[in-house]
Design a protein around this motif. Structure first.
Motif, PDB file in Angstrom:
ATOM      1  N   VAL A  10      26.084 101.144  74.318  1.00 56.90           N
ATOM      2  CA  VAL A  10      26.499 101.605  75.652  1.00 56.90           C
ATOM      3  C   VAL A  10      25.274 101.885  76.522  1.00 56.90           C
ATOM      4  O   VAL A  10      25.285 101.588  77.717  1.00 56.90           O
ATOM      5  N   LYS A  14      24.782 100.064  80.056  1.00 54.85           N
ATOM      6  CA  LYS A  14      24.620 100.859  81.285  1.00 54.85           C
ATOM      7  C   LYS A  14      23.187 100.806  81.828  1.00 54.85           C
ATOM      8  O   LYS A  14      22.869 101.485  82.803  1.00 54.85           O
ATOM      9  N   VAL A  56      31.694 106.881  80.355  1.00 55.58           N
ATOM     10  CA  VAL A  56      32.591 106.120  79.498  1.00 55.58           C
ATOM     11  C   VAL A  56      33.555 107.079  78.818  1.00 55.58           C
ATOM     12  O   VAL A  56      33.287 108.275  78.707  1.00 55.58           O
ATOM     13  N   ASP A  57      34.658 106.539  78.366  1.00 56.58           N
ATOM     14  CA  ASP A  57      35.586 107.300  77.548  1.00 56.58           C
ATOM     15  C   ASP A  57      34.897 107.587  76.222  1.00 56.58           C
ATOM     16  O   ASP A  57      34.224 106.713  75.663  1.00 56.58           O
ATOM     17  N   GLU A  60      34.871 105.091  73.457  1.00 57.67           N
ATOM     18  CA  GLU A  60      33.959 103.945  73.503  1.00 57.67           C
ATOM     19  C   GLU A  60      32.704 104.202  72.667  1.00 57.67           C
ATOM     20  O   GLU A  60      32.056 103.268  72.215  1.00 57.67           O
TER      21      GLU A  60
END
Length: 85
Positions: A10, A14, A56-57, A60
């Protein structure tokens, strides 16, 4: 199957660095490095903060195949909806 580190992926998605995350979290770069190499794991409050910072959730960060998970959830929801009609 190799272990995939979700935090590391992630961060890449990102376009953020370990250094950025360590600054935001108030931890050492070494701590973030350990999280990204699975040497250690963040506690739940830290994981929640990481999810917020990366927008993010939290799922994730912890579900190995998140996109597959989302598709399955959507399919299950549709099945439930069809069953009600």
């Amino acid at each position: 199957m190799e272990d995939v580190n979700r935090i590391k992926l992630v961060l890449v998605e990102k376009k953020r660095t370990n250094k950025w995350l360590s600054d935001q979290m108030g931890v050492t770069p070494s701590t973030v490095s350990k999280w990204c190499t699975n040497s250690s794991q963040p506690d739940l409050p830290s994981l929640l903060k990481i999810a917020d910072l990366l927008e993010v959730d939290i799922k994730e960060l912890i579900v190995r195949e998140y996109k597959k998970f989302l598709v399955e959830q959507e399919m299950n929801q549709k099945q439930i909806s069809y069953g009600k009609e």
